[in-house]
Enzyme design. Structure first.
Site, PDB file in Angstrom:
ATOM      1  N   PRO A 127      -0.700  33.808  15.153  1.00 12.69           N
ATOM      2  CA  PRO A 127      -1.548  34.990  15.368  1.00 12.69           C
ATOM      3  C   PRO A 127      -2.813  34.653  16.176  1.00 12.69           C
ATOM      4  CG  PRO A 127      -0.741  34.942  13.105  1.00 12.69           C
ATOM      5  CD  PRO A 127      -0.283  33.665  13.740  1.00 12.69           C
ATOM      6  N   GLY A 130      -1.810  31.532  21.418  1.00 16.29           N
ATOM      7  CA  GLY A 130      -0.606  31.773  22.221  1.00 16.29           C
ATOM      8  C   GLY A 130      -0.664  30.905  23.464  1.00 16.29           C
ATOM      9  N   SER A 131      -1.413  31.374  24.477  1.00 20.93           N
ATOM     10  CA  SER A 131      -1.570  30.559  25.689  1.00 20.93           C
ATOM     11  C   SER A 131      -2.201  29.216  25.345  1.00 20.93           C
ATOM     12  CB  SER A 131      -2.482  31.280  26.697  1.00 20.93           C
ATOM     13  OG  SER A 131      -1.962  32.550  27.005  1.00 20.93           O
ATOM     14  N   GLN A 334      12.248  54.664  40.632  1.00 19.61           N
ATOM     15  CA  GLN A 334      11.808  55.547  41.728  1.00 19.61           C
ATOM     16  C   GLN A 334      13.010  56.079  42.518  1.00 19.61           C
ATOM     17  OE1 GLN A 334       8.673  56.009  41.470  1.00 19.61           O
ATOM     18  NE2 GLN A 334       8.378  57.432  43.155  1.00 19.61           N
ATOM     19  N   GLY A 337      14.639  58.879  40.805  1.00 21.23           N
ATOM     20  CA  GLY A 337      13.847  60.091  40.586  1.00 21.23           C
ATOM     21  C   GLY A 337      13.706  60.357  39.093  1.00 21.23           C
ATOM     22  N   GLY A 338      13.718  61.621  38.693  1.00 21.87           N
ATOM     23  CA  GLY A 338      13.536  61.997  37.282  1.00 21.87           C
ATOM     24  C   GLY A 338      14.587  61.392  36.368  1.00 21.87           C
ATOM     25  N   GLU A 361       6.794  32.590  26.944  1.00 22.54           N
ATOM     26  CA  GLU A 361       6.967  31.228  27.492  1.00 22.54           C
ATOM     27  C   GLU A 361       5.930  30.953  28.590  1.00 22.54           C
ATOM     28  OE1 GLU A 361      10.273  29.061  27.150  1.00 22.54           O
ATOM     29  OE2 GLU A 361      11.451  30.500  25.990  1.00 22.54           O
TER      30      GLU A 361
END
Ligand SMILES: Cc1cc2nc3c(=O)[nH]c(=O)nc-3n(C[C@H](O)[C@H](O)[C@H](O)COP(=O)(O)OP(=O)(O)OC[C@H]3O[C@@H](n4cnc5c(N)ncnc54)[C@H](O)[C@@H]3O)c2cc1C
Length: 382
Positions: A127, A130-131, A334, A337-338, A361
């Site tokens: 928690p 990380g990095s 894109q 479209g929809g 990672e």
């Protein structure tokens, strides 16, 4: 296109492609919606021996090199990013470090099941770290012939189903030189699995927290030497990063292929949208990025297979491919479209699935740091 493949490499790639297209493709959307990959999918991989993909034959695996493994990851990711991370984490950073850093006794104990039925885990993140992984705070204190582990881990991929957990804890002072690696087993007293994250993408791959509460393990579960756990972690992450690049490549290929197909079917202004130059430019850019990513991945894996330094190349492959995958999946929506925005079309899932690949990672920022440091230390690549 892959350069210079042997007949054996083509055979395994095609067999995995057939498995993925024939058995998995029809279920990938359902796994995403239910946030669960059923055990039968893992069993199918196991039946082909793929749980031991990169473990040498002498230890019960198939003994494939990393270049072949990346092609298999790519094929799986082309149908399901979630199944690909399950497979890649198990192979690259769950099982392989036990072969690479383990004693013969440890290999005998854990590899038979890891190459046939059991899932593996790589648990470095916490928690609060990380990095900055070497800042981890879980502890392992020597007590006679045992170590007693306390602390919590998070972001544990495969944690729900795994039988074997590669876990990192602090045995010494602060920083990277005080960390050790341990192999834990499901069911050990003091080891518990916590909540499963409700993720944006890669749904079906379970990501959990893991708690260690006065967990006592014999010293024979120490992997590598005491206080040299970061060697295990960093050595494994090179393979892991090339594997993440292969995951991203598989998903982006699927998005690219879907965009090409849709552009040839969808009509606008009396013709398929593929006739519109603005759409063609998107497709051309997608193809360019797919092929460039493939070459970077093959180069990094080729170096790793020959035991050559490849930290910079692994980072370049991961950084380029994951950012390219974000771009390609974005553009694939894109082109749709929809319709690209609804779950009926798989590009919606591809877009969600690749986003995290720029994070786990090692984030894109960390990859840039690795590349820059290596370049400034060892010179530019010519
Ligand atoms: C779905 C999922 C699965 C995962 N699976 C695993 C797993 O199986 N095992 C495991 O051990 N971990 C796993 N992780 C954890 C993952 O590796 C970490 O999330 C990642 O390393 C980033 O750490 P963090 O989330 O703590 O972000 P932080 O380290 O807090 O970073 C936050 C931001 O700050 C930036 N930043 C931090 N330091 C620097 C710096 N020095 N220079 C520039 N920018 C910086 C980061 O790039 C990022 O943008 C998983 C994560 C996810 C989301």
């Amino acid at each position: 296109m892959h350069l210079d493949l042997s007949a054996d490499q083509i055979q395994i790639r095609d067999a995995v492609r057939a498995l993925c297209q024939g058995e998995f493709a029809a279920h990938a959307a359902e796994w995403d919606q239910k946030d669960d990959i059923p055990r039968w999918a893992v069993d199918k991989l196991a039946e082909m021996g793929l749980l031991g993909m990169s473990i040498p034959e002498a230890w019960g695996g198939l003994g494939y090199d990393l270049r072949t493994t990346t092609m298999v990851i790519e094929e799986i990711a082309r149908v399901s990013g979630a199944l690909a991370i399950l497979f890649a984490v198990h192979n690259s950073v769950g099982a392989y470090p036990i072969y690479e850093f383990g004693t013969d006794e440890q290999r005998k104990r854990w590899l038979p099941k890891l190459t046939t039925t059991d899932m593996g885990v790589f648990s470095l993140s916490e928690p609060g770290s990380g990095s900055d992984a070497a800042a981890l705070s879980a502890t392992a204190v020597r007590a006679g012939d045992d170590y007693v582990l306390n602390g919590s881990k998070n972001w544990v991929t495969n944690g729900v189903h795994a039988a074997t957990f590669l876990v990192f804890a602090r045995t010494g002072g602060p920083g990277p030189k005080g960390v050790s690696a341990f192999v834990l087993e499901r069911g050990m007293k003091g080891l518990s699995i916590g909540k499963c994250e409700d993720k944006m993408g890669l749904r079906g791959s379970h990501t959990v927290t893991l708690m260690m509460d006065d967990l006592r393990v014999p010293a024979s579960h120490l992997l590598g030497k005491e206080n040299e756990g970061m060697k295990v972690a960093l050595g494994s992450l090179e393979k892991g990063r090339i594997g993440v690049a292969a995951q991203a490549l598989g998903v982006m290929r699927a998005a690219f292929e879907a965009a090409v197909k849709y552009s040839q079917e969808r009509q606008a202004f009396g013709a398929p949208i593929a006739k519109i130059q603005a759409i063609q430019f998107k497709l051309a850019e997608m193809e360019r990025r797919v092929q460039a990513a493939k070459l970077l991945i093959q180069r990094a894996a080729w170096l790793k297979d020959r035991g050559k330094p490849c930290g910079r190349e692994a980072s370049m492959a991961k950084l380029y491919t994951t950012e390219a995958a974000t771009w390609v999946t974005h553009q694939a929506i894109q082109v749709h479209g929809g319709y690209g925005y609804v779950k009926e079309y798989a590009v919606e899932r591809y877009y969600r699935d690749v986003r995290v690949m720029e994070i786990y990672e090692g984030t894109s920022e960390i990859q840039r740091l690795v590349i820059a440091r290596s370049m400034l230390r060892d010179g530019v690549t010519v």
